[in-house]
Structures are given as C-alpha cells and as structure tokens.
Design a protein around this motif. Structure first.
Motif, mmCIF file in Angstrom:
data_model
loop_
_atom_site.group_PDB
_atom_site.id
_atom_site.type_symbol
_atom_site.label_atom_id
_atom_site.label_comp_id
_atom_site.label_asym_id
_atom_site.label_seq_id
_atom_site.Cartn_x
_atom_site.Cartn_y
_atom_site.Cartn_z
ATOM 1 N N THR A 173 -5.382 7.266 -6.359
ATOM 2 C CA THR A 173 -6.677 6.004 -4.845
ATOM 3 C C THR A 173 -7.279 6.677 -5.961
ATOM 4 O O THR A 173 -7.528 7.077 -6.684
ATOM 5 N N ASP B 163 -3.904 11.912 -4.500
ATOM 6 C CA ASP B 163 -3.680 12.137 -3.794
ATOM 7 C C ASP B 163 -2.251 12.392 -3.043
ATOM 8 O O ASP B 163 -1.416 11.906 -3.305
ATOM 9 N N LEU C 159 -4.818 -1.383 -1.882
ATOM 10 C CA LEU C 159 -4.677 -0.340 -1.798
ATOM 11 C C LEU C 159 -6.010 0.265 -1.748
ATOM 12 O O LEU C 159 -6.582 1.037 -0.766
ATOM 13 N N ALA C 160 -6.882 -0.937 -2.055
ATOM 14 C CA ALA C 160 -8.360 -0.442 -1.726
ATOM 15 C C ALA C 160 -9.177 -1.575 -2.558
ATOM 16 O O ALA C 160 -9.070 -2.495 -2.971
ATOM 17 N N ARG D 75 -0.497 9.875 -1.103
ATOM 18 C CA ARG D 75 -1.130 8.468 -1.106
ATOM 19 C C ARG D 75 -1.063 7.846 -2.439
ATOM 20 O O ARG D 75 -1.202 7.322 -2.673
ATOM 21 N N GLU E 188 -11.713 6.280 -5.835
ATOM 22 C CA GLU E 188 -12.868 6.759 -5.480
ATOM 23 C C GLU E 188 -14.184 6.423 -5.683
ATOM 24 O O GLU E 188 -14.470 6.505 -7.027
#
Length: 474
Positions: free
Chosen positions: A426, A420, A383-384, A423, A428
C-alpha cells in the motif's frame, strides 16, 4: 535443556528468536550471556535484512576499511528509513543550488545512492542539470557545491545520462546532441539532428552503448557509441514531434509516439533492426492498436509489457490498455506481435491535464493528473487516491521505497510504500517538503530521487530556476 550441551541450547534459542521482531531481539539479548550470543548471530540479522528489503548491498558489509555487521546494517537502514518516512525537522538538510540564469529543463543523478542497492554508509550524490541558459552544471547534493559548469551554447532542451559510463547527454534548441564526461564536464562528442526539439533515450545492450533520439519531424534516430555514430532512422509520426520514447526492460523493443495528435497510434520497433540495420530491409516496426496516446510506460518486472493511456471511444474519455510485445520469426520473415492483455476505462475527470504515468512493479501503476494521484492495479482496481496538492502536479518520482510528487503549489509530497498483512503493498501519504516563497517562485517543475536524497527544480519568477536538494542521513 541439558547445560552440558551448550550447542544444542544455542541452536534452540536461535530457532526461537526467528519468531521475534527486531525490537524484541534487542531486548532478549540483555537477558544473559547465552541469550546475548544467540541474539547476536549474524544469520538472524541477515535473515531480517533480506525479509525486509529482499536485496542488501553486501559489498558495504565487508569492506577493507571497516567490517559492518548485519545487525548494524539493519539498525542503521531502519533508522534512515524512519527519518525518510517521518520527514521531521532535523532529519534532513536542504540546500539551494543556485547559478542557472534560465529555466532548468531537466536534471539527472550521476553518482546517486541506488534505491535497489543502497550504500547506507556513503550517501554522497551528484546531479547534473541543463538549462535554457545554455549550460550544463554538476552539483554535490549534500553540500550544495557546484562542481563544474560547461561553456555556454544554444538553449538546452533535454538531458539524460548513463551513470555506469559517467556520461551526460544533452540536446539544444538547434538539434545539437552532445555528450559530456560527468566528472569533469569535458565535451566528448556531438551530433546534429537539425531538430528544435529532441527526446533522448539512452540504453546499453551488453557492452554496447546506444542513444535513441526522437525529433520534432516525427522520426527516431539511433546513434551508437560515445562517438555518436548514426546507425539508422525511421519515421514514426510524420510532421509531429516524438515525445514518447521508451525502451523495454529486456532492451528488445523501443516504443515511440506523439501526444500531439489524437488520430495517430504509437509504434513499437524491434531494437536490433535499429542497432544492426539491414541494407535490404527497413527497421521492423508495428503500430499499437490504440490512438491518442497520452502516456506510456513499460512494466519494469516484465520483459516487454507496455501500458498505454489513450483516448477511449467516447469524447474526452481515456482508457488504459496493457500489451505484451513479442516477435515471431520464421524462415523467411519476422513479425511483431502486439497482444492485448488488459483493458480498463479511467473513470477520472482528467480534462486536458497532462498525464504522468509510472510503474511500481508487475501489478501497480502510479498515475498523476491535475492535483491528484492514483494507484491502480493492472486489472483496473483503484487501490488508492490522494489529493495532497492545491495546484497541478508537474512531476513524479517512483521507486521501491517512496513516491514523490512535485507541484506548482511549490511543495513536494512524500508518500511511502508499506507491506500490509491484509492488503499487500500500500501507499501512504506522509509529509510535505516546501520549496520557498511564492513571491520568489512559481512552483516545482521536476523531481528526482536516489535512495537518501530528493532533488527538485523550482521555477523562479525572475526566470532563474533553482534546484532544491533534500538529504537524509543515518
């Protein structure tokens, strides 16, 4: 609308105002008296609070000293979270907690401001730290004051706490376990394991208090009550130290294993067979069908779902497997069932870096190794990924609001969760918190958070570690 039916006008306005953001709701309250009264309706602000945070600490709204409204709660908490998200100068204070003359091996919050039930009007917090100088020390996070210091003993190797009972538990290099009263520093009890390395795990089942100890000889020992009365023990990884020790959210299972042997499997133990052992039967234990465990975590929103990072079939490759643990009872026997529910390879160049693993919720895990941080779904979707540090990450803290990484580059990185619309949830990356000068320090070693503060330990070049306490206020 009929001006002779003011209640109808008010109800209509309140319904319309449910579609507004908090900024717009504040603006429309200035239009006229009717709009002002509708916009100040407690139900509207309560609804906004629960939509944004799902849970709010109701006890702080109607205290005897002062009656805080839902609107004040919403605005104050938003203001505080904005400060914690931006990390700008003036939005927080930083205190250096000095006094230890050795390495800090760990620290725990004792009177923290829970991220699940934050009290945004009272943000005082206390941490207790353990050091190789043989002392336990308690600190006020906000003003940096030392509250008490224990007598010197053998070098300490670990620390955990029971915040509810206000108890700190430590282990030293001789295997001596001690409990301390966190308010005063009074020693309550002790127990000797004769193990130079102990991994500690404290948990409560209903009103019963338990401490599980993993030893360097590969056994797991169960102690009960604050008197540290031994209940049972079991060998889980003969001759290798137990350095993975977890309890499931439903408290029915203990996971234990070692990171020091790639051929051994971690084990799950039925908690009741340790806390209420049978004279005729050994504790109920089952190997998990993977080897070379490097990190493990129970998923917090599930009763007993265990995620494990382990060796894959190919050399130097790792995979993540998720298991559900349950027990099948019949008239004559009980059998542990370990069922695989997810598996995916980790296509990451982790080399021999230490792997740090935490779970955010039922579908997100946070993984750190080397200088990088990854967020995966339990289905294996990346995902990140973040690379905010120049040297390896040494510790991570994950809660419902943020992730904080501590690094040997002498910085903390703060990342925040955000919902979000497209999405979903999330992560950040936001800002760095610095730990001082490299001429004096080698980097951060541990980090922990409550709702409104961050505490981290800095390894000193002179062998004297310092705690850094960052406090945010609304």
């Amino acid at each position: 609308m009929d001006p002779d039916l003011p209640q109808l006008i008010g109800d209509c306005l309140i319904h319309i105002f449910t579609f507004l953001s908090e900024e717009d709701l504040i603006r429309v309250s200035s239009v006229c008296q009717d709009w002002h009264e509708a916009a100040e309706t407690p139900w509207l602000w309560r609804r906004m609070c629960l939509q944004r945070w799902s849970f709010c600490n109701l006890s702080v709204l109607g205290s005897e000293q002062i009656n805080h409204s839902w609107k004040r709660y919403f605005l104050r908490r938003c203001h505080l979270e904005k400060k914690m998200t931006k990390g700008q100068s003036g939005g927080y204070t930083c205190k250096s907690l000095r006094g230890h003359t050795g390495r800090v091996v760990g620290f725990v919050y004792m009177q923290g401001n829970s991220s699940q039930q934050p009290d945004i009007w009272n943000s005082s917090a206390t941490v207790c730290s353990a050091s190789t100088d043989g002392t336990v020390r308690a600190w006020n996070v906000q003003n940096g004051e030392r509250l008490w210091c224990s007598p010197v003993q053998s070098p300490l190797t670990g620390i955990v706490s029971d915040e509810q009972r206000e108890v700190v538990i430590t282990a030293d290099s001789t295997g001596l376990i001690k409990t301390w009263q966190s308010q005063t520093g009074q020693e309550l009890a002790s127990f000797s394991t004769a193990s130079p390395h102990c991994t500690l795990l404290q948990f409560n089942v209903n009103n019963d208090w338990f401490l599980t100890v993993g030893t360097s000889q590969g056994s797991v020992c169960m102690l009960a009550d604050l008197t540290l009365t031994k209940k049972s023990s079991i060998v889980v990884c003969d001759t290798f130290k137990v350095n993975i020790l977890l309890v499931s959210p439903d408290k029915k299972w203990i996971a234990a294993g070692t990171k020091d042997n790639d051929d051994l499997s971690p084990k799950v133990i039925y908690t009741e067979s340790l806390t209420s052992p049978s004279e005729d039967d050994d504790p109920l234990c089952q190997s998990v069908p993977v080897t070379g465990c490097q990190a493990a975590v129970f998923i917090p929103t599930q009763p007993a779902r265990l995620a494990i990072i382990h060796q894959d079939q190919r050399p130097n490759n790792r995979a993540l497997t998720v298991f559900d643990v349950s027990i099948k009872k019949s008239k004559y026997k009980s059998e542990i069932q370990v069922q695989q529910v997810e598996f995916f390879p980790l296509t990451l160049n982790l080399r021999r870096s230490e792997i740090l693993l935490e779970a955010k919720d039922s579908n997100r895990i946070v993984l750190a190794a080397g200088e990088q941080l990854w967020v995966y779904s339990l289905k294996g979707i990346l995902l990140a990924t973040f690379k905010d540090h120049t040297r390896p990450i040494s510790s991570i803290s994950v809660d419902s609001f943020r992730v904080v990484t501590a690094s040997q580059d002498l910085s903390l990185r703060v990342l925040t969760w955000r919902n979000d619309r497209d999405r979903g949830l999330t992560l950040e990356s936001q800002y760095h918190l610095l730990g001082g000068s490299h001429t004096m320090s080698r980097g951060f070693t541990h980090v922990a958070c409550d709702y409104s503060s961050i505490v981290a330990s800095v390894e000193g070049n002179d062998g004297k570690d310092v705690l850094k306490a960052y406090s945010f206020t609304s």
